[in-house]
Design a protein around this motif. Structure first.
Motif, PDB file in Angstrom:
ATOM      1  N   MET A 144       0.839  -1.205   0.000  1.00  0.00           N
ATOM      2  CA  MET A 144       0.000   0.000   0.000  1.00  0.00           C
ATOM      3  C   MET A 144       0.874   1.256   0.000  1.00  0.00           C
ATOM      4  O   MET A 144       0.611   2.221  -0.729  1.00  0.00           O
ATOM      5  CB  MET A 144      -0.915   0.015   1.230  1.00  0.00           C
ATOM      6  CG  MET A 144      -1.919  -1.113   1.283  1.00  0.00           C
ATOM      7  SD  MET A 144      -3.298  -0.879   0.158  1.00  0.00           S
ATOM      8  CE  MET A 144      -4.485  -2.025   0.863  1.00  0.00           C
ATOM      9  N   ARG A 145       1.929   1.239   0.814  1.00  0.00           N
ATOM     10  CA  ARG A 145       2.817   2.404   0.891  1.00  0.00           C
ATOM     11  C   ARG A 145       3.554   2.623  -0.426  1.00  0.00           C
ATOM     12  O   ARG A 145       3.741   3.761  -0.868  1.00  0.00           O
ATOM     13  CB  ARG A 145       3.813   2.240   2.044  1.00  0.00           C
ATOM     14  CG  ARG A 145       3.218   2.498   3.418  1.00  0.00           C
ATOM     15  CD  ARG A 145       4.291   2.705   4.471  1.00  0.00           C
ATOM     16  NE  ARG A 145       5.057   1.499   4.714  1.00  0.00           N
ATOM     17  CZ  ARG A 145       4.705   0.546   5.581  1.00  0.00           C
ATOM     18  NH1 ARG A 145       3.592   0.677   6.287  1.00  0.00           N
ATOM     19  NH2 ARG A 145       5.454  -0.519   5.747  1.00  0.00           N
ATOM     20  N   VAL A 146       3.969   1.524  -1.066  1.00  0.00           N
ATOM     21  CA  VAL A 146       4.666   1.630  -2.350  1.00  0.00           C
ATOM     22  C   VAL A 146       3.759   2.278  -3.397  1.00  0.00           C
ATOM     23  O   VAL A 146       4.174   3.171  -4.142  1.00  0.00           O
ATOM     24  CB  VAL A 146       5.138   0.237  -2.831  1.00  0.00           C
ATOM     25  CG1 VAL A 146       5.566   0.289  -4.299  1.00  0.00           C
ATOM     26  CG2 VAL A 146       6.300  -0.250  -1.977  1.00  0.00           C
ATOM     27  N   VAL A 147       2.499   1.836  -3.446  1.00  0.00           N
ATOM     28  CA  VAL A 147       1.557   2.404  -4.416  1.00  0.00           C
ATOM     29  C   VAL A 147       1.318   3.882  -4.113  1.00  0.00           C
ATOM     30  O   VAL A 147       1.265   4.720  -5.018  1.00  0.00           O
ATOM     31  CB  VAL A 147       0.225   1.623  -4.429  1.00  0.00           C
ATOM     32  CG1 VAL A 147      -0.778   2.285  -5.359  1.00  0.00           C
ATOM     33  CG2 VAL A 147       0.462   0.182  -4.863  1.00  0.00           C
ATOM     34  N   ASP A 148       1.189   4.217  -2.832  1.00  0.00           N
ATOM     35  CA  ASP A 148       1.025   5.625  -2.443  1.00  0.00           C
ATOM     36  C   ASP A 148       2.183   6.472  -2.958  1.00  0.00           C
ATOM     37  O   ASP A 148       1.996   7.584  -3.457  1.00  0.00           O
ATOM     38  CB  ASP A 148       0.950   5.750  -0.920  1.00  0.00           C
ATOM     39  CG  ASP A 148      -0.454   5.503  -0.386  1.00  0.00           C
ATOM     40  OD1 ASP A 148      -1.365   5.302  -1.207  1.00  0.00           O
ATOM     41  OD2 ASP A 148      -0.625   5.503   0.841  1.00  0.00           O
ATOM     42  N   GLY A 185       0.243   7.495  -5.890  1.00  0.00           N
ATOM     43  CA  GLY A 185      -0.617   8.325  -5.065  1.00  0.00           C
ATOM     44  C   GLY A 185      -1.773   7.499  -4.532  1.00  0.00           C
ATOM     45  O   GLY A 185      -2.051   6.393  -5.002  1.00  0.00           O
ATOM     46  N   SER A 186      -2.466   8.042  -3.551  1.00  0.00           N
ATOM     47  CA  SER A 186      -3.536   7.292  -2.892  1.00  0.00           C
ATOM     48  C   SER A 186      -4.659   6.922  -3.847  1.00  0.00           C
ATOM     49  O   SER A 186      -5.396   5.967  -3.617  1.00  0.00           O
ATOM     50  CB  SER A 186      -4.095   8.098  -1.718  1.00  0.00           C
ATOM     51  OG  SER A 186      -4.598   9.343  -2.170  1.00  0.00           O
ATOM     52  N   VAL A 187      -4.786   7.677  -4.955  1.00  0.00           N
ATOM     53  CA  VAL A 187      -5.844   7.387  -5.925  1.00  0.00           C
ATOM     54  C   VAL A 187      -5.692   5.988  -6.519  1.00  0.00           C
ATOM     55  O   VAL A 187      -6.668   5.369  -6.938  1.00  0.00           O
ATOM     56  CB  VAL A 187      -5.853   8.464  -7.042  1.00  0.00           C
ATOM     57  CG1 VAL A 187      -4.640   8.346  -7.939  1.00  0.00           C
ATOM     58  CG2 VAL A 187      -7.130   8.406  -7.857  1.00  0.00           C
ATOM     59  N   GLY A 188      -4.454   5.451  -6.551  1.00  0.00           N
ATOM     60  CA  GLY A 188      -4.222   4.133  -7.132  1.00  0.00           C
ATOM     61  C   GLY A 188      -4.143   3.009  -6.120  1.00  0.00           C
ATOM     62  O   GLY A 188      -3.934   1.851  -6.490  1.00  0.00           O
ATOM     63  N   ARG A 189      -4.306   3.330  -4.834  1.00  0.00           N
ATOM     64  CA  ARG A 189      -4.129   2.325  -3.784  1.00  0.00           C
ATOM     65  C   ARG A 189      -5.233   1.265  -3.837  1.00  0.00           C
ATOM     66  O   ARG A 189      -6.418   1.598  -3.845  1.00  0.00           O
ATOM     67  CB  ARG A 189      -4.151   3.001  -2.422  1.00  0.00           C
ATOM     68  CG  ARG A 189      -3.873   2.049  -1.257  1.00  0.00           C
ATOM     69  CD  ARG A 189      -4.252   2.691   0.057  1.00  0.00           C
ATOM     70  NE  ARG A 189      -3.584   3.961   0.250  1.00  0.00           N
ATOM     71  CZ  ARG A 189      -4.143   5.000   0.870  1.00  0.00           C
ATOM     72  NH1 ARG A 189      -5.373   4.926   1.318  1.00  0.00           N
ATOM     73  NH2 ARG A 189      -3.469   6.121   1.022  1.00  0.00           N
ATOM     74  N   PRO A 190      -4.866  -0.036  -3.868  1.00  0.00           N
ATOM     75  CA  PRO A 190      -5.897  -1.080  -3.863  1.00  0.00           C
ATOM     76  C   PRO A 190      -6.671  -1.093  -2.544  1.00  0.00           C
ATOM     77  O   PRO A 190      -6.140  -0.725  -1.493  1.00  0.00           O
ATOM     78  CB  PRO A 190      -5.098  -2.380  -4.027  1.00  0.00           C
ATOM     79  CG  PRO A 190      -3.738  -1.965  -4.473  1.00  0.00           C
ATOM     80  CD  PRO A 190      -3.510  -0.592  -3.941  1.00  0.00           C
ATOM     81  N   ALA A 191      -7.918  -1.539  -2.625  1.00  0.00           N
ATOM     82  CA  ALA A 191      -8.707  -1.687  -1.402  1.00  0.00           C
ATOM     83  C   ALA A 191      -8.155  -2.825  -0.551  1.00  0.00           C
ATOM     84  O   ALA A 191      -8.172  -2.753   0.680  1.00  0.00           O
ATOM     85  CB  ALA A 191     -10.171  -1.944  -1.756  1.00  0.00           C
ATOM     86  N   ARG A 192      -7.666  -3.893  -1.206  1.00  0.00           N
ATOM     87  CA  ARG A 192      -7.049  -5.024  -0.510  1.00  0.00           C
ATOM     88  C   ARG A 192      -5.922  -5.591  -1.360  1.00  0.00           C
ATOM     89  O   ARG A 192      -5.953  -5.529  -2.587  1.00  0.00           O
ATOM     90  CB  ARG A 192      -8.077  -6.145  -0.257  1.00  0.00           C
ATOM     91  CG  ARG A 192      -9.025  -5.929   0.903  1.00  0.00           C
ATOM     92  CD  ARG A 192      -8.334  -5.793   2.263  1.00  0.00           C
ATOM     93  NE  ARG A 192      -7.339  -6.809   2.549  1.00  0.00           N
ATOM     94  CZ  ARG A 192      -7.593  -7.977   3.134  1.00  0.00           C
ATOM     95  NH1 ARG A 192      -8.835  -8.293   3.469  1.00  0.00           N
ATOM     96  NH2 ARG A 192      -6.619  -8.827   3.393  1.00  0.00           N
ATOM     97  N   VAL A 193      -4.940  -6.159  -0.670  1.00  0.00           N
ATOM     98  CA  VAL A 193      -3.872  -6.918  -1.325  1.00  0.00           C
ATOM     99  C   VAL A 193      -3.872  -8.309  -0.707  1.00  0.00           C
ATOM    100  O   VAL A 193      -3.654  -8.457   0.500  1.00  0.00           O
ATOM    101  CB  VAL A 193      -2.492  -6.250  -1.137  1.00  0.00           C
ATOM    102  CG1 VAL A 193      -1.407  -7.098  -1.790  1.00  0.00           C
ATOM    103  CG2 VAL A 193      -2.482  -4.842  -1.702  1.00  0.00           C
TER     104      VAL A 193
END
Length: 630
Positions: A565-569, A573-581
């Motif tokens: 999640m932090r890597v995607v952020d 940015g947070s717009v691309g963060r998955p709801a779950r991994v």
């Protein structure tokens, strides 16, 4: 005139139809040819005519509407509100244009805007239009890697940014992200023009970074002449997600876009000069370009630029704005309305909403329950509309000012004038009949205001959008990459994406972009991202990863999920963060190695995974099921 007659004339007699619509804007020099269709699948509109978006949005109203509100900038993040009249907006745009010219920006140069929802962002867009520079607005939610890729593609001479944005009271430091993006990018801008809001400390780079407020003082009384542009010169580049991971720069023209917006503000949005338009989108998206900045101003309306959330300080904030500024037309997204639906009804009922005449919703499919609730609560028509970054204005809706036709729950409506929308069978390429599912395509040529090309890459534009031919006319067809169905009355229903782009709260995200950012984590071997239906946001991204080093404990899997999640952020940015991994040992693939995304998506949504005759290892699906069960 019936809408059917209006529409058919736009298809059968496009030159006559669009000549009439072109009278809605000012032309410095008349066009000599309405449509140049000599180079399919491209099209050039109003050839030889010269005009300017800034002139049509601002200058032409100064004499007759000079003291009327033009831009109302509201921030519930900083508790500020300021109204600019057309005369004041004209002065601000001239100052900003003079600053840009002093920094060497001229006709055809690119200017990248990485800004929060503040008035200066609007000034900068209009200033670019005024001097013939090409603006490229990047959504403030994007992180450094995404921003760097756009810098490299657009190669801007100037970047305009700010110290920070704010969301839900949390300061988002733009300047640090921008500095990192410039370090990552191969292309280096000559200057960075910075608005200091006093929200976050900034490190400045000598010789490159320029303070906006200081420059305004130097150009306080500037008068910058409008640069008259040939209709088909580029006005802006707006990046949209693709399936390849590399963003696509949608390039828009000047004259066709101005005519399309002017026509839509009347025919579709029933807007009158002197009214107030409140579009709750962001200028980083196409809706913000068309219906926060250019469309309402071209129509002589006041437009509201809003920085903040729909529920802060409370869920009555938007309705308080409607009351205070006597909003006549409002444009939002189903996700926002679903959020407001959960709030106490008295937060809406306490405000006088009698000025509001209609609510328009777009960005994702509108479900029947949300539509029914908001229509009943407001007591005004709720009008769905369907379009894309590439189209620039609605492809389907109900043009109430042409004919007050009824809406149908779940349908965005009918194809709009100029768009020859068809449905093609995915397997056979044949035209679909009523109530038959197919791919939504638009027969060439696209109407004015749509994408000219992908910036700097005509070949990619053709390969991405124009690989289909109409079975009856043999003409090229633009693919929307959406499934659709048409009922016996001609109303369309959008059923979802045919490609790997997902729609999160109206924001289009390429699954490939998210996968690439997740793959950068050192312990990720493989990853699959799918869009999963979500009652609030329409869709959310869900990721399944195979780690290089297996994580056997729940604690280890949770730690890996948080790290990803932090890597995607950081990268998107947070717009691309998955709801779950979810951590798995296998991903479902065909024997040829193709990921079975639709099967993964079906399992996530509790549906049958479909035909699995080509699956390489059935155990992979079982792993997905077990991961979802926790």
């Amino acid at each position: 005139m019936s809408f059917a007659t209006f529409y058919q004339r736009s298809i059968d007699e496009p030159s006559a139809f669009w000549t009439e619509q072109a009278r809605r804007i000012d032309w410095h020099h008349p066009f000599s040819q309405v449509l140049d269709d000599s180079r399919p699948p491209f099209a050039r509109w109003f050839v030889g005519g010269t005009t300017n978006l800034c002139h049509n949005a601002v200058d032409r109203w100064v004499a007759t509407r000079g003291e009327q509100p033009a831009l109302i900038a509201i921030s519930t993040e900083t508790n500020t509100e300021k109204t600019y009249s057309f005369r004041e907006l004209h002065a601000e745009v001239n100052r900003t244009a003079a600053i840009m010219q002093s920094l060497g920006v001229g006709r055809g140069d690119r200017v990248l805007l990485y800004m929060p929802m503040i008035a200066e962002a609007t000034f900068a867009m209009l200033a670019c239009a005024r001097i013939g520079a090409i603006h490229s607005v990047v959504f403030g939610g994007f992180a450094s890697h995404s921003l760097a890729s756009r810098i490299d593609d657009a190669t801007p001479k100037l970047i305009v940014s700010a110290d920070a944005g704010s969301r839900a009271g949390k300061i988002l430091p733009y300047k640090g992200l921008l500095d990192e993006a410039i370090k990552l990018a191969r292309h280096k801008p000559e200057h960075v023009l910075l608005v200091d809001r006093g929200l976050a400390a900034m490190d400045t780079v000598a010789g490159r970074d320029v303070n906006y407020a200081e420059q305004c003082q130097l150009h306080m009384d500037a008068k910058v002449p409008v640069t008259w542009l040939e209709s088909n010169e580029a006005s802006y580049i707006l990046y949209t997600s693709g399936t390849t991971g590399k963003p696509k720069g949608v390039q828009r023209d000047v004259g066709g876009y101005a005519v399309a917006l002017a026509t839509s503000m009347d025919a579709i949005f029933c807007s009158k000069g002197g009214g107030t338009f409140f579009c709750t989108s962001d200028i980083g998206w196409v809706v913000g370009h068309s219906y926060i900045v250019y469309g309402p101003l071209i129509a002589g309306m006041a437009t509201i630029l809003y920085e903040g959330l729909p529920i802060r300080p409370d869920a009555g904030i938007w309705w308080s704005i409607v009351e205070k500024y006597k909003v006549t037309r409002m444009f939002s997204a189903p996700t926002a309305i679903r959020v407001l639906k959960k709030q106490p009804p008295e937060l809406m009922q306490k405000y006088d909403l009698s000025s509001l005449q209609a609510l328009y919703l777009a960005g994702e499919p509108l479900d029947a329950s949300t539509s029914s609730w908001i229509s009943s609560a407001l007591g005004v028509p709720v009008i769905d509309n369907y379009w894309q970054t590439e189209s620039g204005w609605p492809i389907m809706t109900i043009a109430k000012n042409i004919e007050n036709k009824a809406s149908k729950l779940g349908s965005p409506g009918l194809p709009m004038y100029g768009y020859k929308v068809r449905l093609l069978n995915e397997s056979t390429g044949a035209l679909c009949g009523a109530n038959e599912k197919g791919v939504v395509v638009i027969e060439w040529p696209l109407p004015p205001g749509c994408l000219q090309t992908i910036y700097g890459d005509d070949q990619r534009c053709v390969a991405t959008y124009w690989t289909t031919q109409m079975p009856d006319s043999g003409r090229p067809a633009y693919s929307t990459f959406d499934w659709g169905i048409r009922d016996e009355d001609g109303y369309y229903f959008i059923l979802g994406r045919t490609d790997d782009v997902i729609n999160v709260a109206g924001h289009r995200l390429g699954t490939r972009e998210i996968e690439e950012s997740i793959s950068s984590h050192p312990n990720v071997s493989e990853v699959a991202v799918v869009g999963v239906e979500d009652k609030l946001k329409g869709q959310v991204a869900v990721a399944f990863v195979i780690p290089k080093v297996a994580e056997s404990s729940a604690e280890g899997r949770g730690r890996l999920e948080a790290e990803i999640m932090r890597v995607v952020d950081q990268r998107l940015g947070s717009v691309g963060r998955p709801a779950r991994v979810y951590v798995v040992g296998l991903l479902p693939k065909t024997r040829s190695g193709k990921l079975l995304r639709r099967s993964i998506q079906a399992l996530c949504e509790g549906r049958d995974p479909g035909d699995l005759t080509t699956i390489e290892d059935p155990a992979s699906l079982q792993q997905i099921k077990e991961a979802l069960l926790g």
